[in-house]
Design a protein around this motif. Structure first.
Motif, PDB file in Angstrom:
ATOM      1  N   LEU A  70       1.136   1.949  -1.926  1.00  0.00           N
ATOM      2  CA  LEU A  70       0.755   1.130  -0.897  1.00  0.00           C
ATOM      3  C   LEU A  70      -0.681   0.590  -1.241  1.00  0.00           C
ATOM      4  O   LEU A  70      -1.546   1.282  -1.867  1.00  0.00           O
ATOM      5  CB  LEU A  70       0.328   1.931   0.390  1.00  0.00           C
ATOM      6  N   ARG A  71      -0.803  -0.797  -1.207  1.00  0.00           N
ATOM      7  CA  ARG A  71      -2.133  -1.624  -1.303  1.00  0.00           C
ATOM      8  C   ARG A  71      -1.980  -2.882  -0.293  1.00  0.00           C
ATOM      9  O   ARG A  71      -0.998  -3.084   0.161  1.00  0.00           O
ATOM     10  CB  ARG A  71      -2.073  -1.871  -3.019  1.00  0.00           C
TER      11      ARG A  71
ATOM     12  N   VAL B 177       9.151   4.725  -1.746  1.00  0.00           N
ATOM     13  CA  VAL B 177       7.815   4.160  -1.429  1.00  0.00           C
ATOM     14  C   VAL B 177       6.864   5.545  -1.282  1.00  0.00           C
ATOM     15  O   VAL B 177       7.116   6.285  -0.100  1.00  0.00           O
ATOM     16  CB  VAL B 177       7.725   3.234  -0.514  1.00  0.00           C
TER      17      VAL B 177
END
Length: 150
Positions: free
Chosen positions: A10-11, A5
């Motif tokens: 990322l959100r 990741v």
């Protein structure tokens, strides 16, 4: 094999963010005409702000709730606090709350004695107290004195 990741993946979680409400931008915006303020009345006018806790004339919560303000401690103990540095100045070989009350160095209503560690002591004194800080105990015993907890 699991994927790594990275920061660009990322959100925010689904539904945790919302568009800001843009009011007064026409009928088709969904917030037009009265700009979400309703028709007439106090809240629709500019500069309106009712006082904190006001519930439109209804008896407010802070007055509806029972009038119990905490609780009463019936046998609250009070303590006389004395620093180690003051013990020698008392001129006693044995320091206890009873001895201090007799010598009029403590208030008659006080229940116990607490010895705190500020200052120095040179003479050997026996101390009978409800509580003694670790630093105070070390100083008293280093001077040849004794500490008893009552």
């Amino acid at each position: 094999m699991s994927e790594m990741v990275s920061l660009e993946d990322l959100r925010p979680a689904e539904g945790s963010t919302h568009k800001s409400k843009r009011v007064g931008r026409g009928r088709s915006s969904g917030h037009g005409k009265t700009s979400c303020r309703g028709h007439n009345g106090e809240g629709q006018r500019s500069g309106s702000a009712s006082k904190r806790g006001f519930e439109g004339g209804q008896m407010p919560a802070y007055r509806r709730l029972p009038k119990l303000k905490g609780f009463q401690v019936y046998k609250k103990m009070t303590f006389e606090a004395i620093n180690v540095g003051r013990l020698e100045g008392l001129g006693m070989k044995e320091v206890s709350i009873e001895a201090l009350k007799e010598a009029r160095k403590a208030h008659p209503s006080v229940d116990g004695l607490r010895i705190l560690g500020n200052g120095e002591i040179k003479s050997a004194i026996t101390v009978k107290a409800s509580y003694v800080t670790p630093s105070a105990k070390a100083k008293i015993e280093a001077a040849g004195g004794k500490v008893e907890l009552v």
